[in-house]
Scaffold this motif. Sequence first.
Motif, PDB file in Angstrom:
ATOM      1  N   HIS A 243      -7.858  -7.074   2.158  1.00  0.00           N
ATOM      2  CA  HIS A 243      -6.320  -6.947   2.405  1.00  0.00           C
ATOM      3  C   HIS A 243      -6.017  -5.194   2.275  1.00  0.00           C
ATOM      4  O   HIS A 243      -6.689  -4.457   1.947  1.00  0.00           O
ATOM      5  CB  HIS A 243      -5.522  -7.444   1.064  1.00  0.00           C
ATOM      6  CG  HIS A 243      -5.669  -6.890  -0.283  1.00  0.00           C
ATOM      7  ND1 HIS A 243      -6.959  -6.728  -0.890  1.00  0.00           N
ATOM      8  CD2 HIS A 243      -4.870  -5.859  -0.689  1.00  0.00           C
ATOM      9  CE1 HIS A 243      -6.607  -6.050  -1.980  1.00  0.00           C
ATOM     10  NE2 HIS A 243      -5.509  -5.469  -1.764  1.00  0.00           N
ATOM     11  N   ARG A 244      -4.762  -5.057   3.276  1.00  0.00           N
ATOM     12  CA  ARG A 244      -4.366  -3.742   3.301  1.00  0.00           C
ATOM     13  C   ARG A 244      -3.302  -3.276   2.220  1.00  0.00           C
ATOM     14  O   ARG A 244      -2.535  -4.325   1.645  1.00  0.00           O
ATOM     15  CB  ARG A 244      -3.565  -3.725   4.721  1.00  0.00           C
ATOM     16  CG  ARG A 244      -4.276  -3.941   5.987  1.00  0.00           C
ATOM     17  CD  ARG A 244      -3.503  -3.961   7.299  1.00  0.00           C
ATOM     18  NE  ARG A 244      -2.947  -2.457   7.348  1.00  0.00           N
ATOM     19  CZ  ARG A 244      -1.987  -2.244   8.243  1.00  0.00           C
ATOM     20  NH1 ARG A 244      -1.378  -3.161   9.026  1.00  0.00           N
ATOM     21  NH2 ARG A 244      -1.595  -1.032   8.350  1.00  0.00           N
ATOM     22  N   GLU A 245      -3.395  -2.158   1.882  1.00  0.00           N
ATOM     23  CA  GLU A 245      -2.612  -1.787   0.908  1.00  0.00           C
ATOM     24  C   GLU A 245      -1.567  -0.528   1.358  1.00  0.00           C
ATOM     25  O   GLU A 245      -0.686  -0.287   0.897  1.00  0.00           O
ATOM     26  CB  GLU A 245      -3.364  -1.361  -0.414  1.00  0.00           C
ATOM     27  CG  GLU A 245      -4.016  -2.417  -1.125  1.00  0.00           C
ATOM     28  CD  GLU A 245      -4.474  -2.136  -2.541  1.00  0.00           C
ATOM     29  OE1 GLU A 245      -4.287  -1.026  -2.991  1.00  0.00           O
ATOM     30  OE2 GLU A 245      -5.199  -3.048  -3.378  1.00  0.00           O
ATOM     31  N   PHE A 246      -2.230   0.457   1.977  1.00  0.00           N
ATOM     32  CA  PHE A 246      -1.190   1.585   2.312  1.00  0.00           C
ATOM     33  C   PHE A 246      -2.105   2.547   3.432  1.00  0.00           C
ATOM     34  O   PHE A 246      -3.152   2.345   3.760  1.00  0.00           O
ATOM     35  CB  PHE A 246      -1.290   2.597   1.133  1.00  0.00           C
ATOM     36  CG  PHE A 246       0.183   3.480   0.887  1.00  0.00           C
ATOM     37  CD1 PHE A 246       1.374   2.607   0.752  1.00  0.00           C
ATOM     38  CD2 PHE A 246       0.044   4.721   1.234  1.00  0.00           C
ATOM     39  CE1 PHE A 246       2.427   3.279   0.550  1.00  0.00           C
ATOM     40  CE2 PHE A 246       1.448   5.460   1.258  1.00  0.00           C
ATOM     41  CZ  PHE A 246       2.537   4.678   1.288  1.00  0.00           C
ATOM     42  N   VAL A 247      -1.296   3.689   3.822  1.00  0.00           N
ATOM     43  CA  VAL A 247      -1.757   4.241   4.876  1.00  0.00           C
ATOM     44  C   VAL A 247      -1.537   5.950   4.553  1.00  0.00           C
ATOM     45  O   VAL A 247      -0.299   6.170   3.955  1.00  0.00           O
ATOM     46  CB  VAL A 247      -1.239   4.187   6.382  1.00  0.00           C
ATOM     47  CG1 VAL A 247      -1.702   5.101   7.480  1.00  0.00           C
ATOM     48  CG2 VAL A 247      -1.427   2.530   6.529  1.00  0.00           C
ATOM     49  N   SER A 248      -2.350   6.847   4.569  1.00  0.00           N
ATOM     50  CA  SER A 248      -2.167   8.220   4.349  1.00  0.00           C
ATOM     51  C   SER A 248      -0.884   8.716   5.330  1.00  0.00           C
ATOM     52  O   SER A 248      -0.924   8.331   6.490  1.00  0.00           O
ATOM     53  CB  SER A 248      -3.143   9.001   4.681  1.00  0.00           C
ATOM     54  OG  SER A 248      -3.189  10.463   4.543  1.00  0.00           O
ATOM     55  N   GLU A 249      -0.130   9.438   4.658  1.00  0.00           N
ATOM     56  CA  GLU A 249       1.001  10.047   5.312  1.00  0.00           C
ATOM     57  C   GLU A 249       1.029  11.160   6.272  1.00  0.00           C
ATOM     58  O   GLU A 249       1.749  11.336   7.558  1.00  0.00           O
ATOM     59  CB  GLU A 249       2.474  10.109   4.424  1.00  0.00           C
ATOM     60  CG  GLU A 249       2.123  11.295   3.310  1.00  0.00           C
ATOM     61  CD  GLU A 249       1.463  11.017   2.187  1.00  0.00           C
ATOM     62  OE1 GLU A 249       1.795  11.592   1.113  1.00  0.00           O
ATOM     63  OE2 GLU A 249       0.634  10.345   2.390  1.00  0.00           O
ATOM     64  N   PHE A 250       0.206  12.168   5.849  1.00  0.00           N
ATOM     65  CA  PHE A 250       0.083  13.309   6.610  1.00  0.00           C
ATOM     66  C   PHE A 250      -1.298  13.748   6.964  1.00  0.00           C
ATOM     67  O   PHE A 250      -1.460  14.282   7.949  1.00  0.00           O
ATOM     68  CB  PHE A 250       0.498  14.603   5.422  1.00  0.00           C
ATOM     69  CG  PHE A 250       1.920  14.925   5.247  1.00  0.00           C
ATOM     70  CD1 PHE A 250       2.654  15.336   6.493  1.00  0.00           C
ATOM     71  CD2 PHE A 250       2.295  14.931   4.117  1.00  0.00           C
ATOM     72  CE1 PHE A 250       3.954  15.394   6.134  1.00  0.00           C
ATOM     73  CE2 PHE A 250       3.872  15.042   3.917  1.00  0.00           C
ATOM     74  CZ  PHE A 250       4.653  15.417   4.832  1.00  0.00           C
ATOM     75  N   ILE A 251      -2.315  13.123   6.282  1.00  0.00           N
ATOM     76  CA  ILE A 251      -3.681  13.215   6.925  1.00  0.00           C
ATOM     77  C   ILE A 251      -4.200  12.022   7.845  1.00  0.00           C
ATOM     78  O   ILE A 251      -3.967  10.845   7.210  1.00  0.00           O
ATOM     79  CB  ILE A 251      -4.595  13.501   5.745  1.00  0.00           C
ATOM     80  CG1 ILE A 251      -4.330  14.642   4.856  1.00  0.00           C
ATOM     81  CG2 ILE A 251      -6.112  13.563   6.256  1.00  0.00           C
ATOM     82  CD1 ILE A 251      -5.230  14.806   3.688  1.00  0.00           C
ATOM     83  N   PRO A 252      -4.434  12.086   9.009  1.00  0.00           N
ATOM     84  CA  PRO A 252      -4.626  11.248   9.988  1.00  0.00           C
ATOM     85  C   PRO A 252      -5.702  10.231   9.756  1.00  0.00           C
ATOM     86  O   PRO A 252      -6.782  10.140  10.589  1.00  0.00           O
ATOM     87  CB  PRO A 252      -4.326  11.633  11.250  1.00  0.00           C
ATOM     88  CG  PRO A 252      -4.919  12.965  11.115  1.00  0.00           C
ATOM     89  CD  PRO A 252      -4.664  13.319   9.677  1.00  0.00           C
ATOM     90  N   PHE A 253      -5.856   9.705   8.559  1.00  0.00           N
ATOM     91  CA  PHE A 253      -7.109   8.760   8.249  1.00  0.00           C
ATOM     92  C   PHE A 253      -6.784   7.601   8.874  1.00  0.00           C
ATOM     93  O   PHE A 253      -5.866   6.987   9.025  1.00  0.00           O
ATOM     94  CB  PHE A 253      -7.394   8.564   6.723  1.00  0.00           C
ATOM     95  CG  PHE A 253      -7.683   9.756   5.977  1.00  0.00           C
ATOM     96  CD1 PHE A 253      -8.797  10.693   6.280  1.00  0.00           C
ATOM     97  CD2 PHE A 253      -6.951  10.155   4.735  1.00  0.00           C
ATOM     98  CE1 PHE A 253      -9.031  11.679   5.429  1.00  0.00           C
ATOM     99  CE2 PHE A 253      -7.122  11.256   3.868  1.00  0.00           C
ATOM    100  CZ  PHE A 253      -8.397  12.035   4.351  1.00  0.00           C
ATOM    101  N   VAL A 254      -8.109   6.655   9.254  1.00  0.00           N
ATOM    102  CA  VAL A 254      -7.928   5.624   9.909  1.00  0.00           C
ATOM    103  C   VAL A 254      -7.429   4.619   8.866  1.00  0.00           C
ATOM    104  O   VAL A 254      -7.904   4.722   7.604  1.00  0.00           O
ATOM    105  CB  VAL A 254      -9.469   5.090  10.486  1.00  0.00           C
ATOM    106  CG1 VAL A 254     -10.293   4.900   9.243  1.00  0.00           C
ATOM    107  CG2 VAL A 254      -9.402   3.829  11.196  1.00  0.00           C
ATOM    108  N   PRO A 255      -6.677   3.642   9.236  1.00  0.00           N
ATOM    109  CA  PRO A 255      -5.977   2.815   8.206  1.00  0.00           C
ATOM    110  C   PRO A 255      -7.118   1.796   7.805  1.00  0.00           C
ATOM    111  O   PRO A 255      -8.102   1.380   8.625  1.00  0.00           O
ATOM    112  CB  PRO A 255      -4.779   2.006   8.923  1.00  0.00           C
ATOM    113  CG  PRO A 255      -4.471   2.913   9.859  1.00  0.00           C
ATOM    114  CD  PRO A 255      -5.796   3.749  10.542  1.00  0.00           C
TER     115      PRO A 255
END
Length: 709
Positions: A681-693
């Motif tokens: 399941h998905r929870e969150f995404v990094s806002e400033f650092i472009p990590f892969v979701p």
Amino acid sequence: MALLAMKNTVPTHCQMPRIQSAPAFRQQSLLQFFILELSALILLAGYFVNPAAAQNKPADSELLSLSIEELMNVKVTTVSRDPQKLSQVASAVFVITQDDIRRSGATSIPDALRMAPGVQVERVGTDKWAISVRGFDGLYSNKLQVLMDGRSVYLPIFSGVLWEQQDTLMEDIERIEVIRGPAASVWGANAVNGVINIITKKAADTQGALLSAGGGSFEHGFVGARYGGMLNEDTPFRVYAKGFTRGQTQALSGENANDQWHSARGGFRFDHNRGIDQFTLQGDYFSNFDGSTLDKNAFNLGTNPLGQMRGRNEGGNVRFRWDRTFSEHSAFMLQAYYDRTQSQLLPVGKFDAESFDIDMQYRFPLADRHKVTVGANYRLYHNKVFDTSLLALTPREQTNHLGATFIRDDIALIPDRLMFTVGSRFEHNDFSGWEIQPSARLMWTPNNENSLWMAVSRAVRTPSRAENDAIINITPQVQNAFGSSLAKLPITALLNGSHSYNSEKLIAYELGYRHQFSPQASIDLAGFVNDYSQMRDSTPGAFSFNPLIPGQILFPLTINNQGSALTYGFETSVDWKPRDNWRLQGNYSFIHIDFFSNNLLTKSDPSGGGAEKTAPQHQVSVRSNYDFSEKLQLNLWLRYRSGIGFYNIPGYVTMDAKLAYRPVKNIELFVVGQNLFSQHHREFVSEFIPFVPATIPRGFYAGAQWRFW
């Protein structure tokens, strides 16, 4: 390096060579050697340091044997820096006990924090979390103060907490106190939306030896060891070591996110009692090997064609504390600590940071109805940030200072019935100068079953170094926000810090009620309205051509204080023991956020106007702890979180379960299942650092714990 070409004012030393990390197999071998060596030292320590002093004492107390009424009288210290009964605190407070942690099966502090109402805990990857209280969630949530035994772990470079660095032996945590709402009048700037204080046990409460080990699907393997003894009858001590290896999360494409995590940590604590004085010396050291993968729009920032990165962060701290107790109502405290960390995950960032802090307070009665607390604090923070293709700070190296005093007066308007508390903190920092943060609280306790409280507070969130001195390449985030059409254009978006950037302000209004139905049932309600001003926003600049890269278009944005926000919500928690061997705990949280800005682009910023949709509006947690007998326990934990619209992440329902069996008193065998209702399941995404979701997997692990004295 794209960012360095954008900023022709950046010195040529910014073009640093890329440092390749050690191979993963070598990291893991070093980790295993470190764990085994420290574990052996701990277990052998008992043979050389007064082994007879390790008194025969039972394992951790079973809080299930306490009534709800007794649990409500547990004393907390974070709200006022003085011990207060939980039922008499004029603030929204939740306490996570050691028994809660053990029964939950949580293997990290962030996972344990999911038990508290009003706290948003979202996993970004194997070693990264976005944690906030009452909204404005993000990898670098900047309105939350986090303490480890009163030692601040808030990072002034980026205004946030690196949760992968905050850990200890989970069995050594006595409790976690979570304050929802401002506590700036006591703890200072950045204690805006809340304070989390992780409090570890005294050395006298960890005597004897403990060994814990296990492993499974996502928790690949873990081991922890601790030994506590006595140097003499007045000086208990403990030493510990732990290590683990955790697996990878999965990208939305189905590929591994390359974020497997290897960690090792060790530490010590000495306590000494001498008459009215108590002394504590405590220290920790850690080393983490971690990684991640860049989002496809950010592949050009790195050297790996697949965007894969491996990094390392390590550090340590030492803390000294002196308490002198003159009487039940009068005491003095002096604490000092030194903290140093080094972090590298290229091309995202690399920095070295160290801090020194000294804190004192004095509590004394005044007249018949006043209890006054005064204190002072000084902090020195030095950091060095190396330029990368994502981030550049000018100057690269800087030292900052912070000084503060505070005063608090608890006034018994009607003894044991009506308490009025007023206080303020006066603080000076290098970025925004003087800040005044007052608070007024009223607690009415008409009888032993009911209490009503209300509060009005002012708090500020001071600027970070990055908000003053940084240039951040946010091209991947802008491309993701505006779609693939923009990705085809040769545009580079740069977010520029500003020395005119000021503190964010908050005026908070809170109301709370607690009711004890019976010795076996209670309810806690809290509501809030938060009025924010001078919030972080950005101003778009004019498009221009990059003189260093032909055909490249620059799109600059500059940080400002033109945003504002209004949030409101409530939280409730219920505690019920229908039977002596069965405890049920449930909580529900609701929040609504409105962000106001004249900048049309701010809705694409998850830390600005987009914050309206980055916090889940609804959260539910239900826990059931059932003891079949003294030997067999079953613990279930059901959770619901509504969707996060900004990242198009749907809501989810999941459950954790732990079955524990004690064949003999000092041995526990356990099996744990986590995130049981879905494979991922998905929870969150990094806002400033472009990590892969990434998606968070279902996991199972089993283990054993052995205690001996």
